[in-house]
Scaffold this active site. Sequence first.
Site, PDB file in Angstrom:
ATOM      1  N   TYR A   1      16.103  30.024   8.939  1.00  0.00           N
ATOM      2  CA  TYR A   1      14.835  30.624   9.376  1.00  0.00           C
ATOM      3  C   TYR A   1      14.746  30.697  10.891  1.00  0.00           C
ATOM      4  O   TYR A   1      15.164  29.770  11.589  1.00  0.00           O
ATOM      5  CB  TYR A   1      13.668  29.780   8.878  1.00  0.00           C
ATOM      6  CG  TYR A   1      13.363  29.951   7.409  1.00  0.00           C
ATOM      7  CD1 TYR A   1      13.018  31.196   6.888  1.00  0.00           C
ATOM      8  CD2 TYR A   1      13.418  28.867   6.550  1.00  0.00           C
ATOM      9  CE1 TYR A   1      12.740  31.347   5.540  1.00  0.00           C
ATOM     10  CE2 TYR A   1      13.136  29.003   5.200  1.00  0.00           C
ATOM     11  CZ  TYR A   1      12.796  30.250   4.693  1.00  0.00           C
ATOM     12  OH  TYR A   1      12.514  30.393   3.371  1.00  0.00           O
TER      13      TYR A   1
ATOM     14  N   ARG B   1     -11.190  -0.075  14.459  1.00  0.00           N
ATOM     15  CA  ARG B   1     -10.934   0.824  13.343  1.00  0.00           C
ATOM     16  C   ARG B   1     -11.748   0.321  12.154  1.00  0.00           C
ATOM     17  O   ARG B   1     -12.672   0.959  11.712  1.00  0.00           O
ATOM     18  CB  ARG B   1      -9.423   0.787  13.070  1.00  0.00           C
ATOM     19  CG  ARG B   1      -8.885   1.862  12.225  1.00  0.00           C
ATOM     20  CD  ARG B   1      -7.375   1.779  12.136  1.00  0.00           C
ATOM     21  NE  ARG B   1      -6.896   0.535  11.517  1.00  0.00           N
ATOM     22  CZ  ARG B   1      -5.659   0.328  11.103  1.00  0.00           C
ATOM     23  NH1 ARG B   1      -4.752   1.271  11.223  1.00  0.00           N
ATOM     24  NH2 ARG B   1      -5.301  -0.814  10.559  1.00  0.00           N
TER      25      ARG B   1
ATOM     26  N   LYS C   1       0.839  -1.209   0.000  1.00  0.00           N
ATOM     27  CA  LYS C   1       0.000   0.000   0.000  1.00  0.00           C
ATOM     28  C   LYS C   1       0.870   1.254   0.000  1.00  0.00           C
ATOM     29  O   LYS C   1       2.074   1.177   0.279  1.00  0.00           O
ATOM     30  CB  LYS C   1      -0.918  -0.024   1.225  1.00  0.00           C
ATOM     31  CG  LYS C   1      -0.190  -0.020   2.563  1.00  0.00           C
ATOM     32  CD  LYS C   1      -1.136  -0.346   3.723  1.00  0.00           C
ATOM     33  CE  LYS C   1      -0.399  -0.349   5.047  1.00  0.00           C
ATOM     34  NZ  LYS C   1      -1.239  -0.860   6.150  1.00  0.00           N
TER      35      LYS C   1
ATOM     36  N   MET D   1      12.261  24.036   3.201  1.00  0.00           N
ATOM     37  CA  MET D   1      11.510  23.195   2.272  1.00  0.00           C
ATOM     38  C   MET D   1      12.443  22.369   1.389  1.00  0.00           C
ATOM     39  O   MET D   1      12.200  21.195   1.141  1.00  0.00           O
ATOM     40  CB  MET D   1      10.603  24.066   1.392  1.00  0.00           C
ATOM     41  CG  MET D   1       9.738  23.246   0.449  1.00  0.00           C
ATOM     42  SD  MET D   1       8.816  24.249  -0.721  1.00  0.00           S
ATOM     43  CE  MET D   1       7.644  25.049   0.349  1.00  0.00           C
TER      44      MET D   1
HETATM   45  C1  LIG Z   1      -0.527  -1.914   6.792  1.00  0.00           C
HETATM   46  C2  LIG Z   1      -1.106  -3.202   7.213  1.00  0.00           C
HETATM   47  C3  LIG Z   1      -0.293  -4.338   7.363  1.00  0.00           C
HETATM   48  C4  LIG Z   1       1.221  -4.271   7.282  1.00  0.00           C
HETATM   49  O1  LIG Z   1       1.696  -3.718   8.472  1.00  0.00           O
HETATM   50  P1  LIG Z   1       3.255  -3.561   8.833  1.00  0.00           P
HETATM   51  O2  LIG Z   1       3.241  -3.131  10.235  1.00  0.00           O
HETATM   52  O3  LIG Z   1       3.799  -2.521   7.924  1.00  0.00           O
HETATM   53  O4  LIG Z   1       3.894  -4.882   8.612  1.00  0.00           O
HETATM   54  C5  LIG Z   1      -0.897  -5.544   7.651  1.00  0.00           C
HETATM   55  N1  LIG Z   1      -2.255  -5.637   7.817  1.00  0.00           N
HETATM   56  C6  LIG Z   1      -3.060  -4.557   7.711  1.00  0.00           C
HETATM   57  C7  LIG Z   1      -4.514  -4.719   7.899  1.00  0.00           C
HETATM   58  C8  LIG Z   1      -2.512  -3.297   7.409  1.00  0.00           C
HETATM   59  O5  LIG Z   1      -3.320  -2.221   7.332  1.00  0.00           O
END
Ligand SMILES: *Cc1c(COP(=O)(O)O)cnc(C)c1O
Length: 367
Positions: free
Chosen positions: A261, A139, A41, A309
């Site tokens: 800055y 969640r 992701k 930046m």
């Molecule tokens: C992002 C995610 C993972 C991977 O998590 P890591 O801590 O990066 O290994 C696994 N399962 C779900 C549901 C996630 O959202």
Amino acid sequence: MNTTSLEQSCTILTVDLAHIATNWKRLAERVAPAECTAVVKANAYGLGVAPVARALFAAGSRTFFVANLAEAIALREILPTATIGVFNGLLPHCEKEYQHFQLLPVLNHLAEVERWHCYAKKCGRKLPAFLHIDTGMNRLGLDPFEVAQLRSSPHKLEGIAIAAYLSHFACADIPQHPLTAEQAQRFSLARQGLPAAAASLCNSSGIFCSKKYHLNLVRPGCALYGLNPIPTTTNPMKPVVRWQGRILQLRDVPLGETIGYGASYCAHRPLRLATVAAGYADGLLRPLHSRIQVAIGTYYAPIIGRISMDMITVDVTDIPCEAIHLGDFVDLLNDSLTIDELAIASGTIGYEIITALGRRCTRRYME
Ligand SMILES: *Cc1c(COP(=O)(O)O)cnc(C)c1O
């Protein structure tokens, strides 16, 4: 590697695909006979989903997870035959896209189950999906009441081929945290009375908690990219990222002058400064609150003053002149300057640092 693009680059992110493959294989060996999948992701945690997903597929991964539909459709182009799961679930009116691109929604609540069930009926065949059971994150995922409804009304799952039940740990990065065992227990109880299918509980950290949590498949993300899955222990993963910025200017600053800055840093002695191309637009978070070092050849030098930046200022007063030249690249991250350390110095976690890297950098990939 492409020298033309190097000449034109100010900030370079080098991603070691061989190390990503090695990390995947290490995890796969550790969890066997459970299946090791790969979470790609957020553009493979910022590192570039196309080369990273191809490297992981070549290493042996056959199941991949992304967050949303757009990421999943992009990944389908890259990996025509992989199994692709979508964590965010089944958006309304998008059932056709999931089916067309052969994507598996992670069904997170009963309305999604209902829609996938109806769509399968309309298609006249079973459609695959993951089913997410919440065990304490609160969640996403079916709550205990929804699980009970599925148990008492099994027809709700008709037409759905459950690829696996998923649940997600809240505290697996903290060794022996009591919620981890509690979640595993709740997950096992929740699955009783539901149709038999594979089960998956572990993210990267979970893999290192206990073999008994591996179940049928694991879902590592951060560990593939070299982050430490259990921050209180030595990192078992290979580093994947080298991040470099070019020295744009070298200058001498008299005693008493301020730098950058807010005039937040005052030269308490005459300084030699290197202005380096890397700033918060490149992912070097501005709240970086403790002095961190960059590497110049075999030397280390601290960042001083505010992060801008597009650049930072580095105190190179103590580095011999002949070891440092205008146009050289300094290392902000490498095998010994780790993402996890930079994260601590920035008051955050490695995940936030890595996903923010490379928005503007030239990316290079080592096979
Ligand atoms: C992002 C995610 C993972 C991977 O998590 P890591 O801590 O990066 O290994 C696994 N399962 C779900 C549901 C996630 O959202």
